[in-house]
Design an enzyme around this catalytic site. Structure first.
Site, short mmCIF file in Angstrom:
data_model
loop_
_atom_site.label_atom_id
_atom_site.label_comp_id
_atom_site.label_asym_id
_atom_site.label_seq_id
_atom_site.Cartn_x
_atom_site.Cartn_y
_atom_site.Cartn_z
N CYS A 97 0.78 -1.28 -0.08
CA CYS A 97 -0.04 -0.21 -0.13
C CYS A 97 0.79 1.26 -0.02
CB CYS A 97 -0.86 0.12 1.13
SG CYS A 97 -2.12 -1.20 1.19
N HIS A 240 -3.18 6.71 3.49
CA HIS A 240 -3.59 5.73 2.77
C HIS A 240 -5.12 5.60 3.14
CE1 HIS A 240 -4.31 1.72 1.37
NE2 HIS A 240 -4.04 1.27 2.77
N ASN A 270 -10.54 1.13 -0.45
CA ASN A 270 -9.24 1.01 -0.48
C ASN A 270 -8.68 0.61 -1.63
OD1 ASN A 270 -6.74 0.22 0.06
ND2 ASN A 270 -7.25 -0.79 2.25
#
Length: 313
Positions: A97, A240, A270
């Site tokens: 990520c 994030h 996400n």
């Protein structure tokens, strides 16, 4: 794809996934490939920078999940953008990520060293291809597909730049977030059942929460110290987009006001490594970043790693 549509499709009561995840809707690829998304984002970034693709001499892919294990994704993006053979270097980095921040820092170091002049970095994700809908449906419902890209060049005096980068890794939680198959861990011929069983994403949310709760505040303090910034100096935080609930917890834990956070998780889910640059572009389009602004990028990734960048706009 709305959460209410997922409720109906999977036989849950109306509002189940929205309540469980905080995600209202996310985007899901149909006919596009991961490379299609990457190239679309790259072309938008180049147009925004008023540059032709031929001016790029470095392409770095920062995707959490690649198009294929070998070779890397960046050379294919370079080819699809029309760059001639030998005109640029192209390779991938992988910090899940945090891939965009790692690609950004790698490109900036190469520019600083005089190894290239114009770098294109991208993160492109099709998370919907490997989600655990049967075993962990509430985890699966957190994710969305998407891509983003940026063009980097040497900053002129007074144009701002990177004040600090930092990554810290806690491998004690290595198994908390993974896709086990696709590399050398499981032999497709000798262990077909294990290969199949580990081909979907798996996450232990409680373990990730434990590591983050214990260590994230100290990480943020160290990053700010490296940048020479105080907590109140930060104008905007681009995190994030792990989940709406995770962002709310991060705001409480770090003490940043919610209005300073770019929070798009409820609308996009996400998007793995594309989350941070996608959120950055949303903030730019909403005119939340002005010249001279102090922007803090923060994120967590499988591994488990914390990553951040302090950027002066």
């Amino acid at each position: 794809m709305t959460s209410r549509a997922l409720d109906a499709r999977l036989g849950y009561g109306d509002g189940h996934f929205e309540a469980a995840t905080g995600v209202i809707e996310r985007y899901v690829c149909d006919a596009e490939s991961q490379v299609d998304l990457a190239c679309a984002a790259a072309r938008l970034a180049l147009a925004d920078a008023e540059l032709e693709a031929g001016s790029v001499d470095l392409v770095i892919g920062g995707c959490g999940v690649p198009y294929q294990p070998l070779p890397s994704t960046a050379p294919l993006v370079m080819q699809r953008l029309g760059l001639a053979d030998g005109s640029a270097a192209a390779f991938d980095v992988n910090s899940t990520c945090l891939g965009f921040l790692t690609a950004f820092e790698t490109a900036s170091r190469l520019i600083e060293a005089g190894q290239c002049r114009t770098a294109l970095v991208f993160s492109s994700e099709i998370a919907s291809r490997a989600l655990p809908w049967q075993d962990q449906p509430e985890i699966a419902a957190l994710f969305g597909d998407g891509a983003a890209a940026a063009v980097l060049q040497q900053a002129a005096p007074g144009e701002g730049g990177v004040a600090a980068n930092l990554m810290r890794t806690y491998p004690s939680a290595y198994a908390a977030c993974s896709i086990g198959s696709g590399g050398t861990r499981f032999d497709f011929h000798r262990e077909p059942e294990e290969f199949a069983r580990h081909s979907l994403f798996h996450m232990e949310g409680k373990e990730l929460f434990r590591v983050t709760s214990r260590n994230f505040n100290g990480f943020v303090a160290e990053l700010l110290d490296r940048a020479g910034w105080r907590h109140d100096d930060v104008d905007l935080v681009v995190p994030h987009q792990a989940s709406p609930f995770a962002l709310a917890h991060m705001a409480r834990q770090t003490g940043f006001a919610r209005e300073k956070l770019v929070d798009i998780a409820a609308r996009y889910g996400n998007q793995i490594a594309a989350s941070i640059p996608f959120a950055l572009d949303v903030a730019r389009r909403e005119q939340r970043i002005v010249p001279g602004a102090k922007v803090l990028f923060l994120g967590t990734s499988a591994g488990v790693s914390f990553g951040g960048m302090a950027l002066e706009a």
